[in-house]
Scaffold this active site. Structure first.
Site, PDB file in Angstrom:
ATOM      1  N   HIS A  62      22.277  13.117 -13.771  1.00  0.00           N
ATOM      2  CA  HIS A  62      23.274  13.715 -12.909  1.00  0.00           C
ATOM      3  C   HIS A  62      24.689  13.015 -13.105  1.00  0.00           C
ATOM      4  CE1 HIS A  62      24.104  11.315  -9.381  1.00  0.00           C
ATOM      5  NE2 HIS A  62      23.184  10.816  -9.654  1.00  0.00           N
ATOM      6  N   CYS A  63      25.555  13.831 -12.508  1.00  0.00           N
ATOM      7  CA  CYS A  63      26.921  13.495 -12.592  1.00  0.00           C
ATOM      8  C   CYS A  63      27.684  13.985 -11.438  1.00  0.00           C
ATOM      9  CB  CYS A  63      27.906  13.812 -13.784  1.00  0.00           C
ATOM     10  SG  CYS A  63      27.973  15.279 -13.969  1.00  0.00           S
ATOM     11  N   ARG A  64      28.930  14.254 -11.334  1.00  0.00           N
ATOM     12  CA  ARG A  64      29.564  14.507 -10.399  1.00  0.00           C
ATOM     13  C   ARG A  64      29.209  16.244  -9.875  1.00  0.00           C
ATOM     14  NH1 ARG A  64      34.885  17.139  -9.351  1.00  0.00           N
ATOM     15  NH2 ARG A  64      35.533  16.968  -7.288  1.00  0.00           N
TER      16      ARG A  64
END
Length: 98
Positions: A62-64
């Site tokens: 995951h990221c932003r």
């Protein structure tokens, strides 16, 4: 092979052991994180050996917002990781659940 933030949240809250990789930058992780292992996307090619033992296990990235983690997912798959799932919408969508 993606995963929704709803499914991720349910799995975290149930206490399930998950392999969660956060590919954001250090400052983003320090500001807000959900407990994943931090390996910023730009460092991933040089640090892939740190997660080598997970090659055949499910890995959630995951990221932003889901864009960098999608890139990480494709890279990891190109390196032979067999079950990499991108968290759709990233931490922004995850926090919108609250």
């Amino acid at each position: 092979m993606d995963i929704t933030v709803e499914e991720l949240k349910q799995r975290i809250e149930s206490g399930e052991k998950i392999n969660l990789i956060d590919v954001r930058e250090d400052y983003e992780y320090e500001d807000d994180n959900i407990g994943g292992q931090l390996i910023p996307l730009g460092e991933l090619p040089h640090r892939i050996s740190e997660i080598e033992e997970l090659r055949d296990e499910e890995i959630l990235v995951h990221c932003r917002s889901g864009k960098r983690s999608e890139t990480a997912q494709r890279f990891m798959q190109s390196q032979g990781f067999t079950n990499v799932r991108n968290v759709i919408g990233g931490i922004l969508a995850y926090r919108d659940l609250d």
